[in-house]
Design a protein around this motif. Structure first.
Motif, mmCIF file in Angstrom:
data_model
loop_
_atom_site.group_PDB
_atom_site.id
_atom_site.type_symbol
_atom_site.label_atom_id
_atom_site.label_comp_id
_atom_site.label_asym_id
_atom_site.label_seq_id
_atom_site.Cartn_x
_atom_site.Cartn_y
_atom_site.Cartn_z
ATOM 1 N N SER B 80 -28.388 19.704 -135.807
ATOM 2 C CA SER B 80 -29.658 19.027 -136.118
ATOM 3 C C SER B 80 -30.376 18.633 -134.833
ATOM 4 O O SER B 80 -31.591 18.805 -134.706
ATOM 5 N N GLN B 83 -32.494 21.412 -133.100
ATOM 6 C CA GLN B 83 -33.511 22.179 -133.822
ATOM 7 C C GLN B 83 -34.800 22.395 -133.030
ATOM 8 O O GLN B 83 -35.403 23.461 -133.096
ATOM 9 N N SER B 87 -36.347 26.164 -132.120
ATOM 10 C CA SER B 87 -37.724 26.594 -132.372
ATOM 11 C C SER B 87 -38.348 27.184 -131.106
ATOM 12 O O SER B 87 -39.021 28.225 -131.154
ATOM 13 N N ASP B 117 -25.560 23.191 -144.532
ATOM 14 C CA ASP B 117 -26.647 23.459 -143.581
ATOM 15 C C ASP B 117 -27.308 24.809 -143.831
ATOM 16 O O ASP B 117 -27.972 25.360 -142.957
ATOM 17 N N GLN B 120 -31.074 24.601 -143.533
ATOM 18 C CA GLN B 120 -31.473 24.413 -142.135
ATOM 19 C C GLN B 120 -31.392 25.727 -141.360
ATOM 20 O O GLN B 120 -32.276 26.055 -140.572
ATOM 21 N N GLY B 125 -34.839 25.373 -139.456
ATOM 22 C CA GLY B 125 -34.622 23.927 -139.388
ATOM 23 C C GLY B 125 -35.583 23.218 -138.456
ATOM 24 O O GLY B 125 -35.818 22.022 -138.574
ATOM 25 N N GLY B 126 -36.146 23.941 -137.525
ATOM 26 C CA GLY B 126 -37.100 23.345 -136.593
ATOM 27 C C GLY B 126 -38.529 23.569 -137.065
ATOM 28 O O GLY B 126 -38.764 24.029 -138.177
#
Lengths: 259, 355
Positions: B80, B83, B87, B117, B120, B125-126
């Motif tokens: 997390s 993320q 990206s 996850d 994500q 996720g980003g």
């Protein structure tokens, strides 16, 4: 008088545009210190013959477009992460001369962790730190280095230590770390200061080439737009106020053989 | 050896240039094994324990920008934290390998295995429109094999790849055949393969810049279209899945990773009771085996998606089935690993199967 006429009268060229400075219109405000520091970085890389080995890491902040101005290879990092980006670039490319170029918000707020740990590991990089006590790009908000009493858009009545904490002197912090070989605080508001700042950047880049550890060059700078002053007044204000908290001078030098 | 250890060995053998990571259970053996093996003395691979997952992923960004093969590994909370960096890596079109040995969440959660996850990893996720190539290993052998596969795909398409593993596959011990050693690429080979690499100009006329910033909206839209074109190509070429006993199946399990192993046992139990069940195990979670599931949905009476989460991949299976057959979900979460019998009972009750 043209350059040719001056030279014909027996004068000598004392200043020129460094060839590594690209022919692009800078987005910096008139009076901003960034332009001068960019020129010094370009000059030193050229003079030390590092054009082919230099990798610059650009920050998020006013200098985000540094890669548009100096004709070397660049990586544009996420906000505050330039020292982590530089760590990997330097370790994976030991022949490269890797430096970061960061402002006070990038380096001393969101990126404090990466800054401290890269310096503490003694990464073979140079960190150039532009400290003007304000967030320039986002429109003049409080920075970690904003002085007490200084008005910004997020401290409209002046920074108060009880509300906003104290100005962070991160350069004095990194001085204490075993990984730093050279820590200095410079400024570029007078011709003499520019010459000293150039010598400091030169020393730092040589340290990086010679793999001596982390070199940290703070440049106490003006942001006349953010400070809402004329460039001349900003220089005066910096001398009178910023220097009290951030006095220019050499802070740590474990390498005495290069000048 | 353990799945996590297999990753470390496979990385060295593949000729990976750098690993940057931060300890977190249940995957710390990746970093520990690398430190113990000291590859910097043999292949020259850089191994660094970073100060945080945020630093680790940005080290990966920096290293990958120079054309090197770099990777990181972590577990759910750490991933997390990564993320934003992921990206940037996707936007910068940087070939990298990111490993998530999942544990149960949300929050600090548990150190026990989970598959929560999926969203994500698969949906991005980003921030921004991007995709990861997501490979789901189900065995220690897969862990070893997918390191190379992940890097091969990442470099082929100039995009980050992720191994979405879990605490079971990371921690369990199985026999494994490690891939053969291959040398790290030379600087000249990297310059040829990655002409965009930021290495210092080294005599190049044009400078190389690794940046994800573009303030001109039209150009930024073009950048997005370029990324989407790559993703389209990956969806056309790289879907991977395994089918198990689907030929005569009346019902279908869809499960990935360790859950697919459990489902194979469930199939054995169900078939002993006369219920013909098969399994489709996506190996690539993105690109998703939509076509294969669509085909099977035309001839089975129902699909049970078994996951160690509250229902994530089931959404993609429903999209693939398009209502042709009912799609149900079986899930345990919080670190609970279901037994094969639970899955069979869920199948029988949700589809009212008469025995």
């Amino acid at each position: 008088m043209t350059k040719e006429e001056i030279l014909a009268r027996g004068g000598s060229k004392v200043n020129a545009r460094p060839s590594l400075l690209l022919d692009a219109t800078m987005h910096y405000c008139p009076g901003c210190s960034h332009g001068v520091v960019h020129k010094l970085v370009a000059e030193v890389i050229e003079e030390l013959g590092m054009t082919d080995s230099a990798i610059g890491i650009a920050p998020v902040g006013c200098a985000v477009f540094a890669y548009n101005y100096i004709d070397i290879d660049w990586i544009e990092a996420a906000h505050g992460r330039a020292p982590a980006v530089a760590t990997a670039a330097a370790r994976l490319n030991p022949d490269a001369m890797v430096f970061t170029y960061q402002g006070d918000g990038d380096l001393a707020a969101i990126g404090t962790c990466e800054t401290i740990h890269a310096c503490n590991r003694g990464e073979n990089i140079t960190i150039i730190f532009i400290n003007n006590g304000i967030y320039g790009m986002t429109g003049g908000q409080m920075a970690p280095t904003t002085l007490e009493g200084m008005k910004t858009s997020t401290t409209p009545y002046g920074r108060r230590a009880d509300l906003n904490g104290y100005p962070l002197n991160i350069t004095n912090l990194v001085k204490e770390l075993d990984g730093t070989c050279y820590v200095t605080r410079q400024t570029v508001h007078t011709p003499a200061a520019v010459r000293k700042a150039k010598a400091a950047i030169r020393q730092a880049f040589i340290n990086t080439r010679e793999k001596r550890g982390t070199s940290f060059v703070e440049i106490v700078s003006t942001c006349n737009s953010g400070w809402k002053m004329s460039p001349a007044d900003a220089n005066k204000w910096m001398e009178e106020h910023m220097f009290a908290k951030y006095p220019p001078g050499e802070i740590k030098n474990t390498v005495k053989d290069q000048k | 050896m353990k799945g996590n250890e297999a990753i470390a060995h496979a990385a060295i053998r593949y000729g990976v240039d750098g690993y940057f990571g931060y300890p977190i259970t249940p995957q710390s053996e990746v970093l520990e094994t690398l430190e113990e093996l000291r590859p910097w003395e043999t292949t020259g691979m850089v191994v660094l324990q970073s100060e945080s997952e945020v630093a680790a992923i940005n080290m990966v960004y920096g290293g990958a920008s120079t054309g090197k093969a770099v990777m990181t590994s972590s577990s759910s909370p750490g991933v997390s934290l990564m993320q934003e960096g992921i990206s940037y890596i996707a936007a910068g079109q940087l070939p990298t390998l990111i490993i998530n040995v999942m544990r149960g969440g949300p929050g600090l959660g548990t150190i026990q295995p989970s598959q929560s996850d999926y969203f994500q990893a698969v949906k991005g996720g980003g921030h921004g429109d991007y995709r990861l190539i997501v490979l789901a290993p189900a065995s220690v052998q897969d862990m070893a094999d997918y390191v190379g596969l992940g890097f091969d795909l990442a470099f082929k398409y100039r995009t980050p790849a992720m191994l979405l593993s879990d605490g079971i596959v990371g921690q369990m011990m199985e026999k494994v055949v490690l891939p053969p050693f291959r040398p790290r690429r030379t600087d000249a080979e990297i310059a040829k393969q990655c002409p965009w690499a930021v290495t210092g100009k080294r005599g190049r006329k044009e400078r190389n810049v690794s940046t994800t910033l573009e303030l001109e909206s039209r150009t930024m839209e073009e950048n997005n279209r370029r990324l989407q074109a790559v993703y389209d190509e990956i969806e056309r070429n790289e879907v991977r899945f395994e089918q198990y006993m689907t030929d005569d199946a009346d019902y279908l399990f869809v499960a990935f990773g360790c859950m697919s192993r459990i489902c194979k046992k469930s199939i054995e139990q169900a078939r002993s009771r006369g219920i013909k069940v098969g399994l489709l195990r996506p190996i690539t979670l993105w690109p998703f085996p939509t076509g294969a599931i669509a085909d099977l949905s035309k001839r089975v009476k129902g699909i049970l998606v078994a996951e160690m989460n509250a229902g994530q991949m089931v959404e993609d299976v429903r999209l693939a089935a398009e209502g042709r057959t009912p799609v149900a979900h079986f899930g345990r979460n919080g670190g609970i690993v279901p037994n094969p019998g639970e899955v069979v009972e869920s199948l029988v009750s949700q589809f009212s199967i008469k025995e």
